[in-house]
Design an enzyme around this catalytic site. Structure first.
Site, PDB file in Angstrom:
ATOM      1  N   ASP A  30       0.823  -1.221   0.000  1.00  0.00           N
ATOM      2  CA  ASP A  30       0.000   0.000   0.000  1.00  0.00           C
ATOM      3  C   ASP A  30       0.847   1.256   0.000  1.00  0.00           C
ATOM      4  OD1 ASP A  30       0.793  -0.488   2.646  1.00  0.00           O
ATOM      5  OD2 ASP A  30      -1.108   0.182   3.517  1.00  0.00           O
ATOM      6  N   SER A  61     -10.226   3.793  28.416  1.00  0.00           N
ATOM      7  CA  SER A  61     -10.208   2.533  27.688  1.00  0.00           C
ATOM      8  C   SER A  61     -10.391   1.366  28.643  1.00  0.00           C
ATOM      9  CB  SER A  61      -8.878   2.378  26.936  1.00  0.00           C
ATOM     10  OG  SER A  61      -8.672   1.044  26.531  1.00  0.00           O
ATOM     11  N   GLY A 116      -1.364  -5.822  18.935  1.00  0.00           N
ATOM     12  CA  GLY A 116      -0.037  -6.288  18.579  1.00  0.00           C
ATOM     13  C   GLY A 116      -0.024  -7.571  17.787  1.00  0.00           C
ATOM     14  N   ALA A 117      -1.166  -7.966  17.243  1.00  0.00           N
ATOM     15  CA  ALA A 117      -1.277  -9.245  16.537  1.00  0.00           C
ATOM     16  C   ALA A 117      -1.268  -9.082  15.024  1.00  0.00           C
ATOM     17  CB  ALA A 117      -2.550  -9.973  16.961  1.00  0.00           C
ATOM     18  N   SER A 122      -4.841  -0.724  16.073  1.00  0.00           N
ATOM     19  CA  SER A 122      -4.663   0.739  16.114  1.00  0.00           C
ATOM     20  C   SER A 122      -5.549   1.423  15.092  1.00  0.00           C
ATOM     21  CB  SER A 122      -3.198   1.110  15.889  1.00  0.00           C
ATOM     22  OG  SER A 122      -2.740   0.642  14.636  1.00  0.00           O
ATOM     23  N   ASP A 166      -4.922  -0.309   6.196  1.00  0.00           N
ATOM     24  CA  ASP A 166      -5.610  -0.648   7.434  1.00  0.00           C
ATOM     25  C   ASP A 166      -6.811   0.250   7.669  1.00  0.00           C
ATOM     26  OD1 ASP A 166      -3.616  -2.485   7.697  1.00  0.00           O
ATOM     27  OD2 ASP A 166      -2.600  -1.492   9.361  1.00  0.00           O
TER      28      ASP A 166
END
Length: 387
Positions: A30, A61, A116-117, A122, A166
């Site tokens: 991308d 959160s 983190g996977a 994010s 994303d």
């Protein structure tokens, strides 16, 4: 405990959701102007939100815990907000930088997208805040517009030089489809993908190896690609066709050749994958996924012991194809399997990790889900135009 009303003293105006994503094929293309083919996950980040008239951004959160983070919108500065709060703050900053007169808000955030996977937790966080602000402040922005705002937030405020995939996946994907996206001009097409009808399942194998794209390795790869394009006199590596590779590679320093080879061949793999989806031959995706992993492992060098093991173990026990998904340096692997074999293959992969004395992976089944939307409030329909 810790309901929106308990945290902020009043009820929210609405609730929004934005999903994580799995990229079927098209990795590290991308930011080179190339093609990608993601699906949205059922796992989402959700935001309850209400406008504030005093210019304060108050964030809490469920995953971060702790007290409410309070920031003044007018004082938001790149690099000055630590931790997870940087992502929602970045979106508000990016909207204001783009000229939109948005103020403060109270937000309660909760996510079941694994962090983190390599599944874009994010981007889900950025996009749910963007969708909420779009509604709360009546901005009227389309889904691609909001994706660009979220990307700028991550690039310029958080400091990760990510491409647009994303955010576009989280904003624009539709249930039952993959998003065939041309990242050069943001034209896209929804490509139906009915795994169940084809007797298939898509396993997502979270290796539990956390990756941090802000640590510099991702930026170095992007810089290498941009340097290669400049040396070849191209605006981006997207402009290089597979037939051009034999003549182009000898013109480059040896360290840049594998990067270019991956990007060019990966773009071709995306187009081939879309052709198979268009004809309904979903099983044919398997070898494409496996070839993509070999390229990420050998040319781009962003895999690791755990992702390689997950791919090898899945293939050894009958997966049609498997590859690392996401930016790399850990994260997740996807495996295309026959649906009746999904549980057995998942168990075999877990056993392989046990034999290697590694932390057991977390394995889930992905189904193509809906992009960002309002889920509580005046409407439950999509609140942005997928454009």
């Amino acid at each position: 405990m810790n309901s929106f009303t308990e945290l902020h003293g009043h009820a929210p105006e609405g609730e929004w959701a934005a999903p994580g994503r799995v990229n079927l094929i098209g990795e590290h293309t991308d930011y080179n102007g190339g093609f990608v083919l993601p699906i949205a996950l059922p796992q989402t980040c959700r935001a309850q939100a209400r406008r504030r008239p005093d210019g304060l951004l108050r964030l809490w959160s469920a995953q971060g815990g702790g007290p409410v983070t309070e920031l003044r919108v007018a004082d938001l500065t790149p690099g000055e907000v630590p931790g997870w709060a940087a992502y929602p703050a970045a979106v508000v900053w990016a909207l204001r930088e783009a000229g939109y007169e948005v103020g403060g808000a109270d937000l309660r955030l909760e996510s079941d997208v694994p962090s983190g996977a390599g599944l874009s937790s994010s981007a889900a966080l950025e996009c749910v805040v963007a969708a909420a602000y779009n509604d709360l402040y009546g901005l009227g922005l389309s889904a691609p517009d909001l994706a660009l705002i979220a990307q700028r937030a991550e690039n310029a405020f958080v400091g990760v030089p990510c491409g647009i995939m994303d955010q576009m996946a989280s904003m624009c994907c539709r249930e039952g489809s993959a998003l065939f996206l041309d990242s050069r001009d943001l034209t896209s097409r929804q490509v139906p993908i009915d795994l169940a009808d084809a007797g298939l399942a898509l396993l997502v194998i979270d290796t539990r190896v956390k990756h941090d794209l802000a640590d510099g390795a991702y930026a170095a790869l992007r810089a290498g690609c941009e340097r290669a394009a400049a040396l070849l006199g191209l605006p981006a590596l997207r402009s290089l066709a597979p037939s051009d590779l034999p003549a182009a590679l000898p013109r480059l320093p040896e360290d840049l050749r594998p990067l270019v080879r991956h990007v060019v061949t990966e773009n071709a793999r995306v187009e081939t994958a879309v052709a198979h989806l268009d004809t309904g031959d979903l099983t044919a995706l398997g070898p494409i996924l496996t070839a993509g992993h070999a390229s990420l492992r050998d040319d781009y060098r962003v895999s690791c012991r755990e992702t390689d093991l997950a791919v090898e173990a899945a293939l050894a026990v009958g997966a049609h194809g498997a590859r690392m998904t996401g930016g790399g340096f850990g994260g997740s692997v996807i495996a295309l399997v026959a649906a009746p074999e999904a549980a057995r293959i998942a168990a075999e992969v877990t056993a392989a990790f046990h034999r290697a004395a590694l932390t057991p992976p977390h394995i889930l089944t992905a189904t193509p889900a809906e992009g960002a939307r309002r889920i509580v409030g005046s409407t439950k329909s999509r609140v942005v135009n997928a454009g």
